[in-house]
Design an enzyme around this catalytic site. Structure first.
Site, short mmCIF file in Angstrom:
data_model
loop_
_atom_site.label_atom_id
_atom_site.label_comp_id
_atom_site.label_asym_id
_atom_site.label_seq_id
_atom_site.Cartn_x
_atom_site.Cartn_y
_atom_site.Cartn_z
CD GLU A 80 -3.12 -0.99 2.10
OE1 GLU A 80 -2.94 -0.37 3.16
OE2 GLU A 80 -4.21 -1.51 1.79
CD GLU B 84 -4.22 -6.03 2.50
OE1 GLU B 84 -4.96 -5.43 3.30
OE2 GLU B 84 -3.02 -5.76 2.36
C1 GLA Z 1 -4.28 -2.69 4.82
C2 GLA Z 1 -2.92 -3.30 5.02
C3 GLA Z 1 -2.95 -4.52 5.89
C4 GLA Z 1 -3.88 -4.34 7.05
C5 GLA Z 1 -5.26 -4.01 6.53
C6 GLA Z 1 -6.30 -3.88 7.61
O1 GLA Z 1 -4.93 -3.09 3.71
O2 GLA Z 1 -2.28 -3.59 3.82
O3 GLA Z 1 -1.62 -4.76 6.35
O4 GLA Z 1 -3.41 -3.32 7.87
O5 GLA Z 1 -5.19 -2.78 5.87
O6 GLA Z 1 -7.57 -3.67 7.05
#
Ligand code: GLA
Ligand code: ZN
Length: 683
Positions: A153, A319
């Site tokens: 991210e 995710e």
């Molecule tokens: C992000 C991060 C993860 C985690 C999620 C929680 O997407 O990449 O490591 O912190 O949020 O929702």
């Protein structure tokens, strides 16, 4: 072979952090057994594992990861291997403080948190390349390695000396000389004219905060720096593992502000050109208190479609949560059945995976209450585990759809830099600019009718679409105007609105007002952009009905266009509000006012009819039931999803077969609350 394009399965799995559990061998053993039970076939390893892989500078400890690779491989699984730059080790921050960011107040940060390294730091870049090279050397040939997940991210910005230097370099490259910067940013205003490059600093509360052109370039610079850092990260991977695809997880934002849109901070239109496959982290605010489930689904659909459109190829959901997140204000778990529904929606819109954050809930620290497939009870009996298991089973039955494409005839135009510029500019209504949110209002009309929509940037090819919506394209380059004109002249149908084409590439107004080229396209000329207070409205006529307007009324004069609607109130009563202009083979519509969705529905209906855009499987599409289509090998796969708490019945326009049961489905389909059916038909 586990490589993504060669694997015939949809990917089901997610972030797996065995590095948190190395002192608990029984947990690691249970993980593999439980993954097989849950029909998991893919794990993402190594996000934030740097301190476990290099506990001291130059000392590498890969043995634990070797074992996990073997275990995953033995169960027939894929590994998405992350580079660990999203979270650096403590020793590094201590020894080389420059790897940490400096904030806009010139405050150097010490170690803490994650995702906050300096993109310019030569030391950080060197350390990242060393660890990435080691990972590629050690696992590059491992049969379980299926994809690289670069960092995590990416976001944010740094104001340190190195970054300031890069900022000036970037500007020199873009503008050549300082006079061009003074002109582009209109620096004579308030006498801010630069006389030497050393005076050029990033925007900051300590200095310049009002120079709109500078703020815009700073955003662009940050995208370019992030991409530059990313390219640096992947250099050893490309060299050692040229066949392994590379991605990085993009984001969406908004949630508790009732929005759900792709992240605004980075230009993903640009970034996506450098990844092999787009992936993103999907966390809509399901079951919230401010809108129906179908409305949340519409927004989620929009974001999926926008990520699809970047490459117009299947993407990955990298995710998502099988239950709740921990970072909304109120963290609601998905109701029974909603997990399968919301995950099927990912596949319906073009994802070839459902991956979770996270496999196992962590025992402590910041995210210990974030949802996971395995909860603190370590049980395969709990509801979440069971639903994930069932979903995995169903996904296996859909394998023939993997890699399927889409056939889309409608596009919405969104440019990140236009959004930045519009949000930044003063004037008008500050809380009511709402550019992506307004695009979603238009999108909703098509979503309701199950008409596929791409959300593209100005750089994409327009010619493949029958209908192009480009409302509120505030910043417009001359090249885009030319493209739009050609699009209409050669038969396209274009819809635009107030706020369009006000400024050029550097956020400077066009001298003399609205560009000629736009006047030629729309056959109108804007005169004034009137802002309405939130409780203020006008009304427009359209096809014999009246519709309420809000937020903005642009007052326009018509040169050649037909007037389809007029304002009913205020000093501009009786002036045109909706126009249509035939140009060459095509048509260009202009909406001068912001309206509610009721008007948009009415407005688009004849266009949808004329262009024969509606081809839903449902005879009477309804908002609560969304049908999305993927196409492969001459078959159409319809994902029919009930985004409501009620039973819904739809009438089908075609005979299909349920791909999971093989049974023929015709005439009528009854869907239980939250139910998804996947139907197949010959194209
Ligand atoms: C992000 C991060 C993860 C985690 C999620 C929680 O997407 O990449 O490591 O912190 O949020 O929702
Ligand atoms: Zn920096």
């Amino acid at each position: 072979m586990a490589r993504f394009d060669l694997d015939e399965r949809f990917w089901h799995g997610g972030d797996y952090n065995p590095d948190q559990w190395l002192a608990y061998p029984e947990i690691l053993e249970a993980d593999i057994v439980m993954m097989e039970k849950a029909n998991i076939n893919t794990v993402t390893l190594g996000v934030f594992a740097w301190s476990a892989l290099e506990p001291e500078e130059g000392t590498f400890t890969f043995e634990w990861l070797d074992k996990i690779f073997e275990d995953i491989h033995a169960m027939g699984g894929n590994v998405i291997l992350a580079t660990p730059s999203g979270g650096r080790p403590q020793w590094m921050s201590e020894k080389y403080p420059e790897v940490n960011r400096t904030d806009a107040l010139n405050m150097p940060h010490h170690h803490g948190f994650r995702h906050n390294h300096c993109y310019s730091s030569p030391v950080y870049r060197e350390k990242v390349q060393i660890i990435n090279q080691k990972l590629a050397e050690r696992y590059g040939q491992h049969p379980a390695l299926s994809m690289w997940h670069i960092s995590n991210e990416y976001s944010g910005e740094c104001y340190c000396k190195h970054c300031q230097e890069n900022w000036r370099k970037w500007l020199k490259k873009k503008y050549g000389d300082l006079e061009a910067v003074n002109e582009a940013w209109w620096m004579r205003f308030w006498g801010g004219t630069y006389s030497s490059w050393s005076q050029v600093l990033p925007p900051s509360p300590l200095g310049e905060t009002k120079v709109h052109g500078m703020d815009l370039d700073w955003k662009r610079f940050n995208t370019d720096m992030t991409i530059d850092f990313y390219l640096h990260e992947i250099e050893p991977l490309r060299r050692l593992t040229p066949d392994i695809p590379v991605t990085t997880n993009f984001m969406a934002e908004g949630h508790d502000q009732h929005d759900f849109i792709p992240l605004e901070g980075l230009d993903y239109g640009k970034f996506s050109k450098y990844v092999d496959i787009v992936s993103w982290d999907s966390y809509p605010d399901w079951h919230n208190r401010y809108e129906s489930l179908a409305e949340t689904a519409m927004k989620s659909a929009y974001v999926h479609d926008q990520f699809w459109s970047l490459k117009q190829q299947p993407f990955l959901v990298m995710e998502s949560t099988p239950s709740a997140v921990n970072w909304h204000s109120y963290n609601k778990s998905k109701r029974p059945g909603a997990h399968i529904l919301t995950s099927m929606q990912q596949i319906a819109h073009g994802s070839d995976s459902t991956l979770y954050f996270q496999w196992r809930q962590s025992r402590g620290n910041s995210e210990k209450f974030h949802g996971a497939v395995v909860g603190h009870d370590n049980s395969t009996q709990n509801r979440v585990f069971q639903e994930v298991t069932e979903y995995g089973k169903r996904l296996d039955k859909l394998a023939e759809i993997k890699g399927a494409g889409k056939q889309v005839k409608v596009a919405i135009l969104f440019d990140w830099d236009s959004n930045w510029a519009l949000k930044r500019g003063g004037g008008f209504g500050r809380p009511t600019r709402l550019y992506p949110q307004t695009l979603q209002e238009h999108y909703a009309v098509f979503w309701e009718q199950d008409i596929g929509v791409d959300i593209i940037t100005s750089e994409h090819d327009f010619s493949k679409y029958d209908l192009l919506l480009a409302p509120m394209l505030y910043l417009m380059r001359q090249g885009t105007m030319r493209k739009l004109k050609q699009y209409v002249e050669t038969g396209g149908t274009l819809v635009s609105s107030y706020f369009t084409g006000m400024v050029g590439e550097t956020d400077l107004l066009y001298v003399g007002g609205w560009p000629e080229e736009l006047q030629e396209i729309f056959g109108i000329k804007p005169q004034e952009l009137e802002m309405l207070y939130p409780d203020e409205h006008n009304r427009i006529t359209f096809e014999g009905q009246q519709f309420e307007t809000k937020d903005y009324s642009e007052i326009i004069t018509v040169q050649q266009a037909d007037v389809l609607g007029e304002y009913q109130e205020d000093f501009y009563r009786g002036t045109p509000a909706v126009t249509r202009h035939i140009l060459g083979e095509g048509t260009a519509y202009y909406l001068a006012a912001r309206t509610n969705r009721d008007f948009l529905k009415q407005f688009y209906q004849p266009i949808i009819k004329e262009l024969a855009l509606a081809d839903s499987l449902a005879k009477n599409p309804i908002y609560e039931v969304s049908i999305q289509t993927r196409i492969k090998n001459g078959y159409r796969y319809y994902f029919v999803m009930n985004f409501s708490e009620d039973v819904q019945t739809i009438e089908l326009s075609q005979v299909t077969a349920d791909i999971e049961t093989g049974q023929t489905v015709e005439a009528e389909l009854r869907l239980a609350p939250y139910e998804t059916r996947i139907l197949k038909a010959v194209k």
